[in-house]
Design a protein around this motif. Structure first.
Motif, PDB file in Angstrom:
ATOM      1  N   THR A 144       0.833  -1.398   0.028  1.00  0.00           N
ATOM      2  CA  THR A 144      -0.128  -0.031  -0.205  1.00  0.00           C
ATOM      3  C   THR A 144       0.961   1.137  -0.021  1.00  0.00           C
ATOM      4  N   TRP A 183       0.465   5.782  -0.571  1.00  0.00           N
ATOM      5  CA  TRP A 183      -0.343   6.932  -0.543  1.00  0.00           C
ATOM      6  C   TRP A 183       0.439   8.060  -1.396  1.00  0.00           C
ATOM      7  N   SER A 241      -2.812  12.378   0.801  1.00  0.00           N
ATOM      8  CA  SER A 241      -3.672  12.105   2.072  1.00  0.00           C
ATOM      9  C   SER A 241      -4.841  11.330   1.797  1.00  0.00           C
ATOM     10  N   GLU A 242      -5.375  11.694   0.671  1.00  0.00           N
ATOM     11  CA  GLU A 242      -6.685  10.802   0.417  1.00  0.00           C
ATOM     12  C   GLU A 242      -6.493   9.757  -0.789  1.00  0.00           C
ATOM     13  N   SER A 243      -5.653   9.535  -1.288  1.00  0.00           N
ATOM     14  CA  SER A 243      -5.207   8.641  -2.374  1.00  0.00           C
ATOM     15  C   SER A 243      -4.217   7.438  -2.126  1.00  0.00           C
ATOM     16  N   ARG A 244      -4.987   6.404  -1.731  1.00  0.00           N
ATOM     17  CA  ARG A 244      -4.529   5.373  -1.255  1.00  0.00           C
ATOM     18  C   ARG A 244      -4.336   4.248  -2.388  1.00  0.00           C
ATOM     19  N   ASN A 259      -9.969   3.415  -2.082  1.00  0.00           N
ATOM     20  CA  ASN A 259     -10.369   4.323  -0.993  1.00  0.00           C
ATOM     21  C   ASN A 259     -10.978   3.536   0.183  1.00  0.00           C
TER      22      ASN A 259
END
Length: 98
Positions: free
Chosen positions: A54, A56, A59-62, A91
């Protein structure tokens, strides 16, 4: 006999190697968070051990992908091609399919 909770040197080396390959493959900066873990899967059809990577990009795109083998067996060829980076945005918490 109890097994140590501390991973052995070979597994730590493999984790670092997979993280380095991920940074290089997807053009990530050194300050981006990358996680590489080996997990046991008890679901029918699942391999006994698999590796989940995983990272990133914001902060919002994993982004996440699985390799269906133990982390010490993962090679750079097992990582998805760089052009799949956007297709790996996840997400949600469910990584059951890929």
């Amino acid at each position: 006999m109890l097994k140590s909770a501390i991973p052995d040197r070979e597994k730590l080396t493999a984790i670092r190697r997979v993280k380095t390959w991920t940074v290089e493959r997807f053009g990530l900066s050194q300050d981006m968070t990358v996680s590489a873990v080996e997990v046991a899967c008890g679901l029918p059809g699942c391999p006994p051990l698999e590796t989940i990577v995983t990272f990133w990009t914001t902060s919002e795109s994993r982004h996440a992908f699985k390799v269906f083998k133990p982390i010490i067996e993962v090679t750079s060829e097992d990582l998805p091609p760089s052009w799949m980076k956007q297709a790996m945005v996840s997400n949600g918490d469910d990584l059951s399919c890929c």
